[in-house]
Design a protein around this motif. Structure first.
Motif, PDB file in Angstrom:
ATOM      1  N   VAL A  60       0.856  -1.177   0.000  1.00 29.88           N
ATOM      2  CA  VAL A  60       0.000   0.000   0.000  1.00 29.88           C
ATOM      3  C   VAL A  60       0.899   1.236   0.000  1.00 29.88           C
ATOM      4  O   VAL A  60       1.913   1.293   0.698  1.00 29.88           O
ATOM      5  CB  VAL A  60      -0.920   0.002   1.234  1.00 29.88           C
ATOM      6  N   ASP A  61       0.558   2.226  -0.811  1.00 32.20           N
ATOM      7  CA  ASP A  61       1.361   3.445  -0.862  1.00 32.20           C
ATOM      8  C   ASP A  61       1.520   4.039   0.535  1.00 32.20           C
ATOM      9  O   ASP A  61       0.553   4.158   1.291  1.00 32.20           O
ATOM     10  CB  ASP A  61       0.700   4.470  -1.778  1.00 32.20           C
ATOM     11  N   GLY A  62       2.761   4.388   0.868  1.00 30.52           N
ATOM     12  CA  GLY A  62       3.025   4.938   2.190  1.00 30.52           C
ATOM     13  C   GLY A  62       4.499   4.860   2.526  1.00 30.52           C
ATOM     14  O   GLY A  62       5.349   4.687   1.646  1.00 30.52           O
ATOM     15  N   SER A  63       4.828   4.960   3.818  1.00 34.64           N
ATOM     16  CA  SER A  63       6.213   4.976   4.283  1.00 34.64           C
ATOM     17  C   SER A  63       6.529   3.714   5.084  1.00 34.64           C
ATOM     18  O   SER A  63       5.686   3.222   5.843  1.00 34.64           O
ATOM     19  CB  SER A  63       6.464   6.219   5.146  1.00 34.64           C
ATOM     20  N   ILE A  94      23.130 -22.975  21.561  1.00 33.99           N
ATOM     21  CA  ILE A  94      23.728 -23.565  20.363  1.00 33.99           C
ATOM     22  C   ILE A  94      24.138 -22.469  19.383  1.00 33.99           C
ATOM     23  O   ILE A  94      23.686 -21.329  19.474  1.00 33.99           O
ATOM     24  CB  ILE A  94      22.772 -24.562  19.685  1.00 33.99           C
ATOM     25  N   THR A  95      24.993 -22.824  18.442  1.00 31.77           N
ATOM     26  CA  THR A  95      25.485 -21.863  17.461  1.00 31.77           C
ATOM     27  C   THR A  95      24.414 -21.576  16.406  1.00 31.77           C
ATOM     28  O   THR A  95      23.596 -22.442  16.091  1.00 31.77           O
ATOM     29  CB  THR A  95      26.747 -22.385  16.766  1.00 31.77           C
ATOM     30  N   PRO A  96      24.415 -20.362  15.825  1.00 29.20           N
ATOM     31  CA  PRO A  96      23.442 -20.029  14.787  1.00 29.20           C
ATOM     32  C   PRO A  96      23.852 -20.576  13.424  1.00 29.20           C
ATOM     33  O   PRO A  96      24.965 -21.095  13.250  1.00 29.20           O
ATOM     34  CB  PRO A  96      23.461 -18.497  14.779  1.00 29.20           C
ATOM     35  N   ASP A  97      22.957 -20.448  12.454  1.00 34.37           N
ATOM     36  CA  ASP A  97      23.272 -20.745  11.067  1.00 34.37           C
ATOM     37  C   ASP A  97      24.088 -19.594  10.475  1.00 34.37           C
ATOM     38  O   ASP A  97      24.208 -18.526  11.069  1.00 34.37           O
ATOM     39  CB  ASP A  97      21.988 -20.894  10.240  1.00 34.37           C
ATOM     40  N   GLN A  98      24.627 -19.814   9.297  1.00 30.20           N
ATOM     41  CA  GLN A  98      25.233 -18.712   8.574  1.00 30.20           C
ATOM     42  C   GLN A  98      24.110 -17.824   8.046  1.00 30.20           C
ATOM     43  O   GLN A  98      23.192 -18.291   7.372  1.00 30.20           O
ATOM     44  CB  GLN A  98      26.097 -19.221   7.417  1.00 30.20           C
ATOM     45  N   MET A  99      24.181 -16.534   8.358  1.00 31.33           N
ATOM     46  CA  MET A  99      23.084 -15.618   8.039  1.00 31.33           C
ATOM     47  C   MET A  99      23.607 -14.412   7.261  1.00 31.33           C
ATOM     48  O   MET A  99      24.703 -13.918   7.528  1.00 31.33           O
ATOM     49  CB  MET A  99      22.382 -15.140   9.316  1.00 31.33           C
ATOM     50  N   TRP A 100      22.796 -13.962   6.308  1.00 31.82           N
ATOM     51  CA  TRP A 100      23.076 -12.738   5.547  1.00 31.82           C
ATOM     52  C   TRP A 100      21.843 -11.850   5.572  1.00 31.82           C
ATOM     53  O   TRP A 100      20.710 -12.336   5.629  1.00 31.82           O
ATOM     54  CB  TRP A 100      23.413 -13.060   4.090  1.00 31.82           C
ATOM     55  N   GLY A 101      22.043 -10.544   5.508  1.00 31.95           N
ATOM     56  CA  GLY A 101      20.890  -9.656   5.485  1.00 31.95           C
ATOM     57  C   GLY A 101      21.298  -8.201   5.481  1.00 31.95           C
ATOM     58  O   GLY A 101      22.493  -7.854   5.471  1.00 31.95           O
ATOM     59  N   CYS A 102      20.300  -7.298   5.490  1.00 36.52           N
ATOM     60  CA  CYS A 102      20.532  -5.857   5.541  1.00 36.52           C
ATOM     61  C   CYS A 102      19.201  -5.156   5.795  1.00 36.52           C
ATOM     62  O   CYS A 102      18.148  -5.799   5.857  1.00 36.52           O
ATOM     63  CB  CYS A 102      21.164  -5.336   4.247  1.00 36.52           C
ATOM     64  N   ASN A 103      19.252  -3.830   5.921  1.00 37.61           N
ATOM     65  CA  ASN A 103      18.064  -3.024   6.192  1.00 37.61           C
ATOM     66  C   ASN A 103      17.898  -1.938   5.142  1.00 37.61           C
ATOM     67  O   ASN A 103      18.826  -1.623   4.388  1.00 37.61           O
ATOM     68  CB  ASN A 103      18.171  -2.361   7.574  1.00 37.61           C
ATOM     69  N   ALA A 104      16.714  -1.336   5.132  1.00 33.89           N
ATOM     70  CA  ALA A 104      16.441  -0.145   4.322  1.00 33.89           C
ATOM     71  C   ALA A 104      15.586   0.806   5.147  1.00 33.89           C
ATOM     72  O   ALA A 104      14.743   0.367   5.938  1.00 33.89           O
ATOM     73  CB  ALA A 104      15.742  -0.511   3.020  1.00 33.89           C
ATOM     74  N   PHE A 105      15.815   2.107   4.975  1.00 38.74           N
ATOM     75  CA  PHE A 105      15.157   3.111   5.800  1.00 38.74           C
ATOM     76  C   PHE A 105      14.487   4.164   4.924  1.00 38.74           C
ATOM     77  O   PHE A 105      14.781   4.295   3.732  1.00 38.74           O
ATOM     78  CB  PHE A 105      16.180   3.790   6.722  1.00 38.74           C
ATOM     79  N   ASN A 106      13.571   4.919   5.558  1.00 41.21           N
ATOM     80  CA  ASN A 106      12.927   6.060   4.894  1.00 41.21           C
ATOM     81  C   ASN A 106      12.334   5.677   3.536  1.00 41.21           C
ATOM     82  O   ASN A 106      12.459   6.417   2.552  1.00 41.21           O
ATOM     83  CB  ASN A 106      13.935   7.209   4.707  1.00 41.21           C
ATOM     84  N   ILE A 107      11.698   4.519   3.499  1.00 42.68           N
ATOM     85  CA  ILE A 107      11.094   4.056   2.248  1.00 42.68           C
ATOM     86  C   ILE A 107       9.758   4.766   2.031  1.00 42.68           C
ATOM     87  O   ILE A 107       8.923   4.813   2.926  1.00 42.68           O
ATOM     88  CB  ILE A 107      10.866   2.535   2.289  1.00 42.68           C
ATOM     89  N   THR A 108       9.575   5.325   0.832  1.00 41.90           N
ATOM     90  CA  THR A 108       8.297   5.907   0.434  1.00 41.90           C
ATOM     91  C   THR A 108       7.857   5.253  -0.860  1.00 41.90           C
ATOM     92  O   THR A 108       8.616   5.227  -1.841  1.00 41.90           O
ATOM     93  CB  THR A 108       8.404   7.429   0.226  1.00 41.90           C
ATOM     94  N   VAL A 109       6.657   4.696  -0.859  1.00 49.02           N
ATOM     95  CA  VAL A 109       6.111   4.018  -2.037  1.00 49.02           C
ATOM     96  C   VAL A 109       4.915   4.807  -2.548  1.00 49.02           C
ATOM     97  O   VAL A 109       4.009   5.139  -1.789  1.00 49.02           O
ATOM     98  CB  VAL A 109       5.682   2.575  -1.689  1.00 49.02           C
ATOM     99  N   SER A 110       4.922   5.123  -3.842  1.00 55.63           N
ATOM    100  CA  SER A 110       3.833   5.877  -4.463  1.00 55.63           C
ATOM    101  C   SER A 110       3.547   5.293  -5.835  1.00 55.63           C
ATOM    102  O   SER A 110       4.475   5.103  -6.637  1.00 55.63           O
ATOM    103  CB  SER A 110       4.191   7.357  -4.592  1.00 55.63           C
ATOM    104  N   LEU A 111       2.283   5.016  -6.110  1.00 53.08           N
ATOM    105  CA  LEU A 111       1.905   4.465  -7.406  1.00 53.08           C
ATOM    106  C   LEU A 111       2.280   5.414  -8.534  1.00 53.08           C
ATOM    107  O   LEU A 111       2.724   4.987  -9.606  1.00 53.08           O
ATOM    108  CB  LEU A 111       0.396   4.182  -7.423  1.00 53.08           C
ATOM    109  N   GLU A 112       2.142   6.707  -8.301  1.00 48.85           N
ATOM    110  CA  GLU A 112       2.425   7.690  -9.341  1.00 48.85           C
ATOM    111  C   GLU A 112       3.882   8.118  -9.378  1.00 48.85           C
ATOM    112  O   GLU A 112       4.454   8.322 -10.454  1.00 48.85           O
ATOM    113  CB  GLU A 112       1.543   8.925  -9.140  1.00 48.85           C
TER     114      GLU A 112
END
Length: 355
Positions: A78-81, A142-160
């Motif tokens: 949905v369009d938004g932040s 116990i030990t964790p699995d091998q993990m990969w990842g990252c983040n994103a900030f200030n996302i704004t989604v607009s259809l137009e």
């Protein structure tokens, strides 16, 4: 007169339909199909089966979760932040908690037993271990699995208007990049979330008396907060495998960790446990120091974990070398850890499922 009234009625009806349509648009927010692309330049050798991504609405409410391929996929929003967290979804030992909020979303592992590094063992009792008199008891996980990842900030989604977002394209460099595009594409740059530890212990005495061995490392962190990639300060002990090389009297191992919290001042120590057969029964015993057969062989490896002697440090790659100081004996002390395990009281644990 009649000729004038009829067209006027048509105009009123058309105007009413237009108003009704506009009202419907107001009550049904636009949705955009956003293409998420994972660029693996920070972890080119990573080969997860897939990735999970969580979009958290800035105004609150339920996050949007989707399972995607390694290369990415489509997420309808949905369009938004928003803010976003992503990591590989093919984990087994790793667990998640607090996933309803960006600020509480974390990775951790279950409680364990110090001998779980031996293949085929599944002790029912969890344990807390006191490494020495200068440290407090530490929980075993116990030990964790091998993990990969990252983040994103200030996302704004607009259809137009497309999308706008901030990410960090370079691993270990806090140089943010703001992207504004008319296309509905978000490119993210996963990097390692866990550290790879390897070790070798050489010149083990009486290794021929052991049928199996395992090891453990103290002073580590048992939880990773994903929103800010901070480690929990509580110290834990990690049980790990020990691959025996009888010909050269050495054991080696490889495992993954969340790392160690730099503010903790307690040392990192390793201990080895051997399965010794005596009078027809095979039991585990802590290995001891050759110079003092009553002292459990917790070997201080703090400088190696902290990489103090390395000119170029890499917290994601730690190698530990132990030369001597470990002896296998038939009746080594086990401090009651193996013979009389205890089970803690039942505790409720919340396990959140992806939405």
């Amino acid at each position: 007169m009649k000729k004038f009234i009829i067209p006027f009625i048509y105009i009123c009806v058309a105007f009413a339909i237009a108003c009704e349509h506009k009202d419907l648009c107001i009550h049904h927010p636009h949705k955009s199909k956003v293409k998420v692309v994972f660029d693996w330049k920070n972890a080119p050798e990573a080969n997860p089966k897939g990735m999970g991504i969580w979009f958290y609405p800035a105004e609150g409410g339920q996050p949007v979760y989707r399972d995607l391929k390694r290369e990415g996929g489509i997420v309808e929003l949905v369009d938004g932040s928003y803010t976003a967290i992503c990591y590989n979804n093919d984990y087994e030992a790793t667990r998640i908690k607090g996933s309803k909020s960006f600020d509480t979303h974390a990775l951790y592992t279950r409680d364990g037993h110090i001998t779980e590094g031996v293949y085929g063992t599944s002790p029912a009792a969890t344990s807390r271990v006191k490494v020495d008199e200068s440290t407090t008891e530490q929980k075993v996980v116990i030990t964790p699995d091998q993990m990969w990842g990252c983040n994103a900030f200030n996302i704004t989604v607009s259809l137009e208007d497309g999308v706008k977002y901030t990410c960090y394209p370079e691993e270990d460099e806090y140089r943010e990049m703001e992207v504004i595009t008319k296309e509905h594409i978000i490119t993210l740059y996963p990097a390692e979330l866990t550290c790879t530890y390897t070790y070798e212990a050489n010149n083990i005495i009486n290794m021929e008396d052991a049928s199996q061995m395992c090891a453990a490392l103290s002073g580590m962190s048992g939880e990773l907060q994903l929103g800010n990639e901070e480690l929990r300060k509580e110290l834990v002990i990690l049980p790990v495998e020990a691959i025996m090389d009888r010909e050269n009297n050495r054991v080696t191992g490889k495992f993954y960790t969340f790392g160690h919290h730099e503010e903790n001042i307690d040392p990192h120590k390793m201990v080895f446990i051997a399965w010794v057969t005596k009078d027809g029964e095979t039991n585990p015993y802590f290995c001891v120091r050759p110079e003092n057969q009553s002292e459990i062989a917790w070997i201080d490896v703090t400088n190696q974990v902290h990489q103090k002697d390395l000119a170029v440090k890499n917290k994601r790659r730690v190698h530990i070398i132990i030369d001597g100081g470990v002896q296998v004996i038939e009746n080594g002390p086990n401090d009651g850890m193996f013979g009389t395990p205890t089970v803690d009281g039942w505790q409720e644990e919340e396990v959140e499922l992806p939405i």
